[in-house]
Design a protein around this motif. Structure first.
Motif, PDB file in Angstrom:
ATOM      1  N   LEU A   1      84.329  74.880   6.769  1.00 39.48           N
ATOM      2  CA  LEU A   1      83.401  73.803   6.446  1.00 39.48           C
ATOM      3  C   LEU A   1      81.973  74.208   6.798  1.00 39.48           C
ATOM      4  CD1 LEU A   1      85.316  70.681   7.837  1.00 39.48           C
ATOM      5  CD2 LEU A   1      85.153  71.426   5.463  1.00 39.48           C
ATOM      6  N   SER A   2      81.040  73.720   6.023  1.00 40.18           N
ATOM      7  CA  SER A   2      79.629  73.945   6.327  1.00 40.18           C
ATOM      8  C   SER A   2      79.216  73.013   7.463  1.00 40.18           C
ATOM      9  CB  SER A   2      78.763  73.665   5.104  1.00 40.18           C
ATOM     10  OG  SER A   2      78.758  72.280   4.818  1.00 40.18           O
ATOM     11  N   ASN A   3      78.061  73.280   8.052  1.00 40.92           N
ATOM     12  CA  ASN A   3      77.562  72.405   9.115  1.00 40.92           C
ATOM     13  C   ASN A   3      77.426  70.967   8.613  1.00 40.92           C
ATOM     14  OD1 ASN A   3      77.431  74.647  10.709  1.00 40.92           O
ATOM     15  ND2 ASN A   3      75.226  74.824  10.684  1.00 40.92           N
ATOM     16  N   LYS A   4      76.923  70.811   7.400  1.00 40.15           N
ATOM     17  CA  LYS A   4      76.745  69.475   6.832  1.00 40.15           C
ATOM     18  C   LYS A   4      78.089  68.771   6.661  1.00 40.15           C
ATOM     19  CE  LYS A   4      74.541  67.065   2.991  1.00 40.15           C
ATOM     20  NZ  LYS A   4      73.778  67.197   1.755  1.00 40.15           N
ATOM     21  N   GLU A   5      79.091  69.502   6.191  1.00 38.17           N
ATOM     22  CA  GLU A   5      80.425  68.921   6.011  1.00 38.17           C
ATOM     23  C   GLU A   5      81.039  68.528   7.354  1.00 38.17           C
ATOM     24  OE1 GLU A   5      81.965  71.183   1.985  1.00 38.17           O
ATOM     25  OE2 GLU A   5      81.967  72.314   3.879  1.00 38.17           O
ATOM     26  N   ILE A   6      80.821  69.345   8.369  1.00 37.95           N
ATOM     27  CA  ILE A   6      81.321  69.024   9.715  1.00 37.95           C
ATOM     28  C   ILE A   6      80.665  67.743  10.211  1.00 37.95           C
ATOM     29  CG2 ILE A   6      81.374  69.775  12.136  1.00 37.95           C
ATOM     30  CD1 ILE A   6      81.532  72.689  11.037  1.00 37.95           C
ATOM     31  N   ALA A   7      79.350  67.640  10.030  1.00 39.03           N
ATOM     32  CA  ALA A   7      78.612  66.452  10.470  1.00 39.03           C
ATOM     33  C   ALA A   7      79.134  65.195   9.779  1.00 39.03           C
ATOM     34  CB  ALA A   7      77.120  66.636  10.202  1.00 39.03           C
TER      35      ALA A   7
ATOM     36  N   LEU B   1      82.622  64.266  11.134  1.00 41.13           N
ATOM     37  CA  LEU B   1      82.626  63.764  12.513  1.00 41.13           C
ATOM     38  C   LEU B   1      81.700  62.566  12.729  1.00 41.13           C
ATOM     39  CD1 LEU B   1      82.605  67.160  14.460  1.00 41.13           C
ATOM     40  CD2 LEU B   1      84.549  65.652  14.002  1.00 41.13           C
ATOM     41  N   HIS B   2      80.978  62.178  11.666  1.00 40.00           N
ATOM     42  CA  HIS B   2      80.044  61.044  11.737  1.00 40.00           C
ATOM     43  C   HIS B   2      78.963  61.268  12.798  1.00 40.00           C
ATOM     44  CE1 HIS B   2      82.682  58.870   9.047  1.00 40.00           C
ATOM     45  NE2 HIS B   2      83.698  59.184   9.839  1.00 40.00           N
ATOM     46  N   VAL B   3      78.406  62.479  12.812  1.00 44.84           N
ATOM     47  CA  VAL B   3      77.291  62.821  13.694  1.00 44.84           C
ATOM     48  C   VAL B   3      76.193  63.446  12.851  1.00 44.84           C
ATOM     49  CG1 VAL B   3      78.757  63.144  15.728  1.00 44.84           C
ATOM     50  CG2 VAL B   3      78.239  65.096  14.273  1.00 44.84           C
ATOM     51  N   SER B   4      75.026  63.646  13.438  1.00 38.41           N
ATOM     52  CA  SER B   4      73.924  64.229  12.687  1.00 38.41           C
ATOM     53  C   SER B   4      74.102  65.733  12.538  1.00 38.41           C
ATOM     54  CB  SER B   4      72.589  63.940  13.371  1.00 38.41           C
ATOM     55  OG  SER B   4      72.456  64.719  14.537  1.00 38.41           O
ATOM     56  N   LEU B   5      73.444  66.268  11.548  1.00 38.71           N
ATOM     57  CA  LEU B   5      73.456  67.716  11.330  1.00 38.71           C
ATOM     58  C   LEU B   5      72.878  68.436  12.539  1.00 38.71           C
ATOM     59  CD1 LEU B   5      73.982  70.132   9.494  1.00 38.71           C
ATOM     60  CD2 LEU B   5      71.774  69.675   8.395  1.00 38.71           C
ATOM     61  N   ALA B   6      71.847  67.874  13.147  1.00 42.39           N
ATOM     62  CA  ALA B   6      71.224  68.483  14.338  1.00 42.39           C
ATOM     63  C   ALA B   6      72.226  68.578  15.491  1.00 42.39           C
ATOM     64  CB  ALA B   6      70.002  67.675  14.756  1.00 42.39           C
TER      65      ALA B   6
ATOM     66  N   VAL C   1      75.518  68.876  15.231  1.00 38.88           N
ATOM     67  CA  VAL C   1      76.455  69.955  14.901  1.00 38.88           C
ATOM     68  C   VAL C   1      75.816  71.305  15.200  1.00 38.88           C
ATOM     69  CG1 VAL C   1      77.706  71.101  13.027  1.00 38.88           C
ATOM     70  CG2 VAL C   1      77.712  68.612  13.188  1.00 38.88           C
ATOM     71  N   LYS C   2      74.570  71.486  14.775  1.00 39.88           N
ATOM     72  CA  LYS C   2      73.880  72.756  15.000  1.00 39.88           C
ATOM     73  C   LYS C   2      73.727  73.051  16.491  1.00 39.88           C
ATOM     74  CE  LYS C   2      71.320  73.050  10.681  1.00 39.88           C
ATOM     75  NZ  LYS C   2      69.980  73.138  10.075  1.00 39.88           N
ATOM     76  N   THR C   3      73.419  72.031  17.273  1.00 39.54           N
ATOM     77  CA  THR C   3      73.277  72.210  18.717  1.00 39.54           C
ATOM     78  C   THR C   3      74.595  72.653  19.333  1.00 39.54           C
ATOM     79  OG1 THR C   3      71.514  70.571  18.866  1.00 39.54           O
ATOM     80  CG2 THR C   3      72.721  71.037  20.897  1.00 39.54           C
ATOM     81  N   HIS C   4      75.676  71.989  18.964  1.00 39.12           N
ATOM     82  CA  HIS C   4      76.984  72.335  19.530  1.00 39.12           C
ATOM     83  C   HIS C   4      77.424  73.738  19.091  1.00 39.12           C
ATOM     84  CE1 HIS C   4      77.986  68.713  21.709  1.00 39.12           C
ATOM     85  NE2 HIS C   4      77.560  67.992  20.684  1.00 39.12           N
ATOM     86  N   ILE C   5      77.174  74.076  17.845  1.00 40.61           N
ATOM     87  CA  ILE C   5      77.541  75.413  17.369  1.00 40.61           C
ATOM     88  C   ILE C   5      76.743  76.478  18.104  1.00 40.61           C
ATOM     89  CG2 ILE C   5      77.419  76.958  15.369  1.00 40.61           C
ATOM     90  CD1 ILE C   5      78.404  74.606  13.665  1.00 40.61           C
ATOM     91  N   ASN C   6      75.452  76.236  18.310  1.00 42.76           N
ATOM     92  CA  ASN C   6      74.641  77.197  19.069  1.00 42.76           C
ATOM     93  C   ASN C   6      75.135  77.324  20.505  1.00 42.76           C
ATOM     94  OD1 ASN C   6      72.916  78.133  17.054  1.00 42.76           O
ATOM     95  ND2 ASN C   6      71.590  76.354  17.262  1.00 42.76           N
ATOM     96  N   ASN C   7      75.596  76.228  21.099  1.00 46.66           N
ATOM     97  CA  ASN C   7      76.173  76.294  22.446  1.00 46.66           C
ATOM     98  C   ASN C   7      77.452  77.124  22.455  1.00 46.66           C
ATOM     99  OD1 ASN C   7      74.147  74.717  23.579  1.00 46.66           O
ATOM    100  ND2 ASN C   7      75.284  72.813  23.328  1.00 46.66           N
TER     101      ASN C   7
END
Length: 50
Positions: free
Chosen positions: A5-11, A14-19, A21-27
Motif C-alpha cells: 500500500l502507498s502512504n496515502k492508502e495506509i492513511a 487507518l483513518h489518520v493523516s498522511l503526515a 503515516v509518514k512520521t511513523h514510517i520514518n520512525n
C-alpha cells in the motif's frame, strides 16, 4: 507497508493523516537503521517481525 500500500492508502485505511503515516514510517526506518521501504521490509523479514 508489506502489502504494498502507498502512504496515502495506509492513511485512508487507518483513518489518520498522511503526515502521521509518514512520521511513523520514518520512525520505523530510524529504528531499523534503513533508508527506504524495501530495506525496511528486508530488515523486518530478517528479524522475523512478520
Amino acid at each position: 507497508m508489506e502489502t504494498g500500500l502507498s502512504n496515502k492508502e495506509i492513511a485512508l485505511k487507518l483513518h489518520v493523516s498522511l503526515a502521521t503515516v509518514k512520521t511513523h514510517i520514518n520512525n520505523i526506518y530510524s529504528k531499523l537503521q534503513v533508508r527506504g521501504r524495501l530495506q525496511a521490509l528486508e530488515c523486518a523479514r530478517t528479524l522475523d517481525l512478520f
